[in-house]
Motif scaffolding. Structure first.
Motif, PDB file in Angstrom:
ATOM      1  N   PRO A 174     -58.762  11.035   8.153  1.00 23.62           N
ATOM      2  CA  PRO A 174     -60.022  10.092   7.958  1.00 23.62           C
ATOM      3  C   PRO A 174     -59.844   9.031   7.114  1.00 23.62           C
ATOM      4  N   LEU A 209     -62.299  11.955   3.233  1.00 21.12           N
ATOM      5  CA  LEU A 209     -63.185  12.514   4.466  1.00 21.12           C
ATOM      6  C   LEU A 209     -62.935  13.939   5.012  1.00 21.12           C
ATOM      7  N   TYR A 210     -64.173  14.345   5.174  1.00 20.76           N
ATOM      8  CA  TYR A 210     -63.885  15.784   6.465  1.00 20.76           C
ATOM      9  C   TYR A 210     -62.589  16.791   6.099  1.00 20.76           C
ATOM     10  N   THR A 211     -61.915  16.510   4.798  1.00 20.09           N
ATOM     11  CA  THR A 211     -60.859  17.794   4.803  1.00 20.09           C
ATOM     12  C   THR A 211     -61.414  18.619   3.977  1.00 20.09           C
ATOM     13  N   LYS A 269     -66.354  20.249   1.664  1.00 25.46           N
ATOM     14  CA  LYS A 269     -65.591  19.227   2.570  1.00 25.46           C
ATOM     15  C   LYS A 269     -66.252  18.097   1.608  1.00 25.46           C
ATOM     16  N   GLU A 309     -68.683  14.616   2.531  1.00 27.33           N
ATOM     17  CA  GLU A 309     -68.419  13.842   4.075  1.00 27.33           C
ATOM     18  C   GLU A 309     -69.382  12.149   2.990  1.00 27.33           C
ATOM     19  N   CYS A 337     -67.688  24.130   5.237  1.00 27.74           N
ATOM     20  CA  CYS A 337     -67.040  24.331   6.340  1.00 27.74           C
ATOM     21  C   CYS A 337     -65.496  23.785   7.000  1.00 27.74           C
ATOM     22  N   CYS A 346     -71.824  27.215   8.548  1.00 26.90           N
ATOM     23  CA  CYS A 346     -71.402  25.525   7.955  1.00 26.90           C
ATOM     24  C   CYS A 346     -72.835  25.516   7.427  1.00 26.90           C
ATOM     25  N   ASP A 366     -74.449  21.777   4.663  1.00 23.82           N
ATOM     26  CA  ASP A 366     -74.821  21.151   3.561  1.00 23.82           C
ATOM     27  C   ASP A 366     -74.671  21.951   1.988  1.00 23.82           C
TER      28      ASP A 366
END
Length: 198
Positions: free
Chosen positions: A22, A94-96, A146, A148, A159, A170, A172
């Motif tokens: 990502p 991102l997203y990890t 994470k 985003e 998440c 999951c 925000d």
């Protein structure tokens, strides 16, 4: 023959895309965030004043335990570090899954690592101190967040994917006002967006 070559190229491109990492999270100068480096956040969707996040005692009458709160600031901001799930990776992506850890002295005799914990008074999950850094798995599920990208900067998300067989919530990370009038970081709540500064 041409059809075979076309499908072979398409298959290779799909594999390459699936295996590509990502995009990195970027600071205000456009440089990738790196593990172990001190960063600060300034919220971007709060109008008319500068706001950041930092640790604070959030129990009854603002005593221990410690949680993460939104704070209006006049220049002083609390630094933190971000550690990726794979300690060999230096770039934050991102997203990890990542651990987030405030720097400075600890509050309430617990670690400065973020974790998600149910707050009985608020009746919702809140971001608290006292998490464990590293050691990904079911025992540390609450310690992984994470990052985003949004149109207003970045946002934190809970998440975790460090346990393939665990059922996880999951959502925000946003804010809500607790019983003491403090703007707390919680799962859900009013969204917060921010940028990273070094």
């Amino acid at each position: 023959m041409k059809t075979t070559i076309f499908f072979s190229l398409a298959f290779i491109l799909c594999i390459f895309k699936a295996n590509s990492a990502p995009d990195p999270v970027l600071d205000d100068l456009g440089k990738p965030l790196r593990s172990g480096v001190q960063y600060y956040v300034i919220l971007t969707n709060i109008k008319n004043y500068t706001s950041t996040i930092w640790p604070a005692a959030v129990g009854n009458n603002n005593t221990c335990p410690a949680g993460v709160v939104e704070h209006q600031t006049k220049g002083w901001v609390n630094a933190f570090t971000i550690a990726p799930v794979d300690p060999k990776k230096g770039v934050i992506r991102l997203y990890t899954d990542v651990n987030i850890k405030f720097l400075g002295s600890t509050l309430c005799d617990e670690s400065n690592v973020w974790k998600l914990k149910y707050d009985k008074d608020m009746k919702q999950y809140a971001v608290m101190m006292g998490g464990v850094e590293g050691n990904p798995g079911p025992e540390t599920l609450d310690n992984w967040f994470k990052i985003e990208k949004t149109t207003d900067g970045y946002k934190f998300v809970y998440c975790p994917s460090v346990c393939s067989y665990c059922k996880v919530m999951c959502g925000d990370i946003g804010t809500t006002i607790d019983n003491n009038g403090v703007s707390r970081l919680v799962l859900g709540g009013d969204p917060i967006y921010f940028n990273f500064y070094i």
